[in-house]
Design a protein around this motif. Sequence first.
Motif, PDB file in Angstrom:
ATOM      1  N   GLY A 138       1.031  37.703  -2.261  1.00  0.00           N
ATOM      2  CA  GLY A 138       1.531  38.956  -2.809  1.00  0.00           C
ATOM      3  C   GLY A 138       0.431  39.814  -3.410  1.00  0.00           C
ATOM      4  N   PHE A 182       7.779  38.049  -3.908  1.00  0.00           N
ATOM      5  CA  PHE A 182       7.190  37.608  -2.648  1.00  0.00           C
ATOM      6  C   PHE A 182       7.126  36.082  -2.593  1.00  0.00           C
ATOM      7  CE2 PHE A 182       4.292  37.283   0.865  1.00  0.00           C
ATOM      8  CZ  PHE A 182       4.454  38.453   1.582  1.00  0.00           C
ATOM      9  N   VAL A 229      11.734  43.126  -1.099  1.00  0.00           N
ATOM     10  CA  VAL A 229      10.297  43.170  -0.804  1.00  0.00           C
ATOM     11  C   VAL A 229       9.992  44.274   0.201  1.00  0.00           C
ATOM     12  CG1 VAL A 229       8.421  41.898   0.324  1.00  0.00           C
ATOM     13  CG2 VAL A 229       9.822  40.769  -1.410  1.00  0.00           C
TER      14      VAL A 229
END
Length: 380
Positions: A138, A182, A229
């Motif tokens: 991430g 994430f 996301v």
Amino acid sequence: MITYEFLQHYWWFLIALLGGLLVFLLFVQGGNALIFLAGKDEDERQLIVNSTGRKWELTFTTLVTFGGAFFASFPLFYSTSFGGAYWVWILILITFVFQAVSYEFQSKAGNLLGKNTFRAFLTLNGCLAPLLIGTAVGTFFTGSDFTVNKGAVADIASPVISRWGNGWHGLEAVANPFNVEFGAMVMLLAISLGALYLINNIDNEKLASQLRRSLAICFGLFLVLFLIVCYHLVTMDGFAVDAAGIVTLEKGKYFTNLLQMPLVLAMLVVGAVLLVAGVMLTLLRKDFRRGIWFAGPGTTMAVMALFMVVGYNHTAYYPSIADLQSSLTLANSSSSEFTLRTMAVVSLIIPFVVAYIAYFWRQMDKKSLTTEELKSGEKY
């Protein structure tokens, strides 16, 4: 003619491929996370452990190869992230040590801790490893707190090129909600893949039913996080690199990358469709057990697309939030042209290695695991 820029992009493609394969192979960790959730008695739990125990070395080997490929092709990333955000990588390795020890000793004579203690370690690895790996990835989108000064290599007193900006050394990544989202998304994906693999590999109708229930819950939560996301990715600022190598913040950079790289967008869409198809066919058809062979390639393609989005199209793949110009790009962090060219020749053996793995995978999985086999076969 093969140029230096082509070699940099070629090696990022290989990094993306290894990253996609690693996330797919995290089904081992996802399967272990289901030991107590889906396994309701000793035989069912032993079946799960035996099933994932056949493949755990592949995941760990791919993780090591992923790190090795970064070291060889983009050494500045390796020294910056692995040397600066070391607590994250140490924790990931510790969870894999728990996994290796658990497989080795849980069925040994004289085990004073008991099987369930080691299975708890496997479950811990199953949840934490994907979570931590996803959180680390991430930061490719959100950035990390480091600075790079290549001129420092000439400083005899302190020849340190990369310096971390705080004492948390990577643990600060959890302070960013996107990184945690994430990571949680990757963890739920791994558990979903684990359930699909176990359904395919184990011949036990009762356990398969319990695995399908776990799959429905975990994949439902995964889809929620996946949409969150994706929303953040298409709306967040990205780190663009101009022709002079200057890094600037650009609104909607990652969304722009997808639009300007239609093949990458197609990979992401096709990968997502294959993943959903594998799961839905498994949930809707009780006689369908091959969902992992849809979801696996789909996962690999989707993850590869995300790596390409963050690395290609003049984008800094490892941004610095402390100093934008310290951000790492394919151009400023790669090995020399000679090194990349030499390793490119070596990389041609990869298809043969993959074929070798596929062959022996098929040999091991020709026959599904059964409860009767536990009584006569080797137990992990």
